[in-house]
Structures are given as structure tokens and as C-alpha cells.
Design an enzyme around this catalytic site. Structure first.
Site, PDB file in Angstrom:
ATOM      1  N   ASP A  60     -41.402 -18.433 -21.672  1.00 33.97           N
ATOM      2  CA  ASP A  60     -42.255 -17.241 -21.810  1.00 33.97           C
ATOM      3  C   ASP A  60     -43.051 -17.336 -23.118  1.00 33.97           C
ATOM      4  O   ASP A  60     -42.483 -17.636 -24.175  1.00 33.97           O
ATOM      5  CB  ASP A  60     -41.330 -16.009 -21.828  1.00 33.97           C
ATOM      6  CG  ASP A  60     -42.070 -14.713 -21.573  1.00 33.97           C
ATOM      7  OD1 ASP A  60     -43.180 -14.764 -21.001  1.00 33.97           O
ATOM      8  OD2 ASP A  60     -41.534 -13.655 -21.936  1.00 33.97           O
ATOM      9  N   GLU A 102     -52.614 -16.426 -19.817  1.00 30.45           N
ATOM     10  CA  GLU A 102     -52.887 -14.989 -19.974  1.00 30.45           C
ATOM     11  C   GLU A 102     -54.291 -14.756 -20.505  1.00 30.45           C
ATOM     12  O   GLU A 102     -54.756 -15.483 -21.379  1.00 30.45           O
ATOM     13  CB  GLU A 102     -51.863 -14.390 -20.950  1.00 30.45           C
ATOM     14  CG  GLU A 102     -52.090 -12.912 -21.231  1.00 30.45           C
ATOM     15  CD  GLU A 102     -50.952 -12.289 -22.041  1.00 30.45           C
ATOM     16  OE1 GLU A 102     -49.775 -12.604 -21.755  1.00 30.45           O
ATOM     17  OE2 GLU A 102     -51.234 -11.505 -22.953  1.00 30.45           O
ATOM     18  N   GLY A 119     -42.181  -3.744 -24.873  1.00 27.45           N
ATOM     19  CA  GLY A 119     -41.376  -2.743 -25.580  1.00 27.45           C
ATOM     20  C   GLY A 119     -41.262  -1.452 -24.787  1.00 27.45           C
ATOM     21  O   GLY A 119     -41.673  -1.386 -23.631  1.00 27.45           O
ATOM     22  N   HIS A 124     -46.809  -8.294 -17.416  1.00 23.49           N
ATOM     23  CA  HIS A 124     -45.823  -8.273 -18.502  1.00 23.49           C
ATOM     24  C   HIS A 124     -45.528  -6.825 -18.867  1.00 23.49           C
ATOM     25  O   HIS A 124     -46.245  -5.915 -18.476  1.00 23.49           O
ATOM     26  CB  HIS A 124     -46.382  -9.017 -19.724  1.00 23.49           C
ATOM     27  CG  HIS A 124     -46.373 -10.512 -19.577  1.00 23.49           C
ATOM     28  ND1 HIS A 124     -45.735 -11.344 -20.462  1.00 23.49           N
ATOM     29  CD2 HIS A 124     -46.925 -11.315 -18.644  1.00 23.49           C
ATOM     30  CE1 HIS A 124     -45.896 -12.602 -20.076  1.00 23.49           C
ATOM     31  NE2 HIS A 124     -46.612 -12.614 -18.972  1.00 23.49           N
ATOM     32  N   GLY A 125     -44.457  -6.634 -19.666  1.00 21.68           N
ATOM     33  CA  GLY A 125     -44.156  -5.288 -20.146  1.00 21.68           C
ATOM     34  C   GLY A 125     -43.475  -4.418 -19.112  1.00 21.68           C
ATOM     35  O   GLY A 125     -43.792  -3.236 -18.979  1.00 21.68           O
ATOM     36  N   GLY A 126     -42.509  -4.991 -18.391  1.00 21.31           N
ATOM     37  CA  GLY A 126     -41.839  -4.240 -17.326  1.00 21.31           C
ATOM     38  C   GLY A 126     -40.988  -3.072 -17.812  1.00 21.31           C
ATOM     39  O   GLY A 126     -40.808  -2.092 -17.096  1.00 21.31           O
TER      40      GLY A 126
HETATM   41  P1  13P Z   1     -40.755  -5.879 -21.893  1.00 25.51           P
HETATM   42  O1  13P Z   1     -39.991  -6.441 -23.052  1.00 25.51           O
HETATM   43  O2  13P Z   1     -41.620  -4.749 -22.275  1.00 25.51           O
HETATM   44  O3  13P Z   1     -39.900  -5.597 -20.715  1.00 25.51           O
HETATM   45  O4  13P Z   1     -41.760  -7.058 -21.452  1.00 25.51           O
HETATM   46  C1  13P Z   1     -41.214  -8.299 -21.124  1.00 25.51           C
HETATM   47  C2  13P Z   1     -42.273  -9.328 -21.025  1.00 25.51           C
HETATM   48  O5  13P Z   1     -43.387  -9.057 -20.620  1.00 25.51           O
HETATM   49  C3  13P Z   1     -41.922 -10.697 -21.419  1.00 25.51           C
HETATM   50  O6  13P Z   1     -42.996 -11.558 -21.382  1.00 25.51           O
END
Ligand code: 13P
Length: 310
Positions: free
Chosen positions: A109, A161, A207, A234-236
Site C-alpha cells: 500500500d 493514484e 483516518g 481509499h479511506g474506508g
Molecule cells: P483508513 O485508514 O481511513 O481506513 O484508509 C485506509 C487506506 O485507504 C489505506 O490505503
């Protein structure tokens, strides 16, 4: 996967029929392949970050995938590999991936440089993300091309990205939303690099969000029309079910989850120790925490619609 350990360790022995038998069952897969299938079939594969190959998190993720008959991606964020090193982390993740019944991929990642991606591929990762989203688009494209060339010879997939993702302030607020991807850049990076998956910015961030984030599904629709590959969100952490589902309807086929899992892991560990659930055995702490973190992973795989797909 190994069955849960017995409650008492007094009888744990190789003669016990419940003792884990760890035979490799499943060839490890390339994330690009399972994400492409998900894209065609209208669901998303979740990448859950392992905090750099943490054994307990990796085990929890793979056991949930097996139980739900769901494909999954084990993610390792480059910065988190500083503790175990890329080779040991790859070994841990591959060990679990190869013993799963479900298809499991091992993905780097936010790789920062081609040599880092190369090291991950050499160690056995089956796909890599090269993140040049902070660069001007021409430089981002040049960087991605380099990694695609390398990955092809290793039979691995590549994610890139456009639209740099933001980190949230400690209180969960974003000062300004500036990660909205440009459809023209999306079209160019797909056309000029040969990448397999593309992460886009639509108001998402890494986050905990404060309140409900303004995820721009209208923009996502335009980006998906411009793209020729499955898109990645990203950012789940903190995204609600309807937002995840709406994103999938508009072209997202991989969703990343990290912060929620690593922060709860720490909290559950502290709780288990405070409640004296360990009997001074570190593995007992691990056993408790693995079981507590699983429902969070399960819930997110349900959001993504990836259960019962294999
Ligand atoms: P979060 O940490 O917000 O879940 O995002 C994870 C992510 O997108 C890792 O690349």
C-alpha cells in the site's frame, strides 16, 4: 485455516485432534485479478491493512474471508514495514494466504518509489501500489510506467493514484477538500501506463471522519467513465454502508480499510490485559483480540458485497 486454539492449554499437544494442521491449500492470487472479477460482477474486494504483516491481524482477516467465502486483499502500508521488514512481512501474509480456502492477495500500500515496489515484489507481494499522486501528472505517469514494467515481469498487478489523498486532522476534520481527481488525468494515466487499478480522490481521506464525509458520487461517475480499469476507494474507516454501496455502483471495485482495525486492535489488547484475560500468556491476548477484531472486518466485507463469491 487453523481452528481456534482450545480454551485450556493444559492438553495442547500434537496428539490433540483439534491441534492446528497447516497445509497449504490455495495458490496465492494477484489483487488485479480478483478486483477485475469484482468489477465485472458488481461488488468490491476489501483490502484490510495488516499493519505491516502483523500476525494477529493477518490471521483475523484471512479467517473472516474463509468463513464468509470472500476474496480479500492483505495490505501492508510501506511505512509500517519498518518494524518487520518487507521479507518477513511478506512471509507472514503469504503463509496465511496460501492456507486459506478463499482467494487472498498480498499488496503493498502506498509504495513511494520503484525500488520499494521492486523489493516488495521480490519478497513475494502479488501486487503493488505506486503512489505518485503528489506529483504533477506527467511525473506520476512516468513513475507508474516504470513500476508497471517491473511488475509485469513478476506477474504482479499495479495500483496507482490521481488526486492526492488527505490525512485527517487529529480531531477528524479536513481543512479543505482538495483531493478531487481530474477526469482528464484519470483518462491519461489509464491510457499511458497499462496499470491495473486506479485510486481516485472523491472527498475521501485516511483516518476517522468527523461526521458524515461529503463523498462525491457524482464526480466518481464521471471518473469511472474516463477510466478503463477498476477504481479504488481509499479511506474506508467511517464510511457508511450506503456510501460504499453507492461507490461500487459507480465503478469502485476495491475499498481500503486501515485505521479502524489497527486502532481497535490496540484498544482490544489494552482491554484484554486490563481484564486479566491473558494468564500471562501472550498468545491468550492474541486469541482474544483476533476474535474481537473479526466482527469489524466481517461488517466491512458485507458492505462491499464480497461474501459468498467464491
Ligand atoms: P483508513 O485508514 O481511513 O481506513 O484508509 C485506509 C487506506 O485507504 C489505506 O490505503
Amino acid at each position: 485455516m487453523p481452528p481456534p486454539k482450545p480454551d485450556s492449554n493444559s492438553r495442547a499437544s500434537f496428539d490433540n485432534p483439534d491441534f492446528p494442521v497447516n497445509t497449504p491449500r490455495m495458490p496465492i492470487v494477484n489483487a488485479a485479478d480478483i478486483v477485475t472479477t469484482a468489477h465485472e460482477e458488481g461488488y468490491a474486494v476489501v483490502q484490510v491493512n495488516t499493519n505491516g504483516g502483523n500476525d494477529d491481524l493477518t490471521r483475523a482477516i484471512v479467517e473472516v474471508a474463509d468463513e464468509m467465502r470472500s476474496p480479500v486483499i492483505l495490505g501492508a502500508y510501506e511505512a509500517n514495514l519498518a518494524y518487520r521488514g518487507v521479507e518477513y512481512a511478506a512471509m507472514v501474509m503469504r503463509w496465511y494466504a496460501e492456507r486459506a480456502d478463499a482467494p487472498v492477495a498480498v499488496h503493498l500500500d502506498h509504495g513511494s518509489r520503484p525500488d520499494v515496489c521492486r523489493a516488495a515484489l521480490d519478497a513475494g507481494f502479488t501486487s503493488v501500489m505506486i503512489d505518485g499522486s503528489h506529483l504533477p501528472i506527467d511525473e506520476n505517469i512516468a513513475l507508474v510506467r516504470q513500476v508497471v514494467d517491473d511488475a509485469r515481469s513478476a506477474g504482479a498487478g499495479v495500483e496507482a493514484e490521481v488526486g492526492e489523498l488527505q490525512r485527517l486532522d487529529p480531531d477528524g476534520s479536513m481543512s479543505e477538500v482538495k483531493n478531487l481527481s481530474d477526469p482528464a488525468e484519470v483518462a491519461r494515466i489509464c491510457r499511458e501506463t497499462g496499470l491495473d487499478m486506479l485510486a481516485v480522490g472523491i472527498g475521501n481521506a485516511h483516518g476517522f471522519y468527523r461526521g458524515r464525509p461529503d463523498i462525491r458520487l457524482d464526480l466518481l461517475e464521471t471518473l469511472a467513465e474516463a477510466a478503463t480499469v477498476p477504481l479504488v476507494l481509499h479511506g474506508g474507516t467511517g464510511l457508511e454502508r450506503d456510501v460504499v454501496a453507492g461507490s461500487i455502483e459507480r465503478g469502485i471495485a476495491k475499498v481500503n480499510l486501515g485505521t479502524l482495525i489497527r486502532t481497535r486492535y490496540v484498544q482490544f489488547t489494552a482491554d484484554a490485559i486490563a481484564a486479566q484475560e491473558h494468564q500471562n500468556h501472550p498468545w491468550r491476548v492474541a486469541q482474544v483480540v483476533v476474535e474481537r477484531v473479526k466482527p469489524l472486518i466481517r461488517e466491512f466485507l458485507e458492505y462491499a458485497g464480497s461474501a459468498n463469491r467464491v
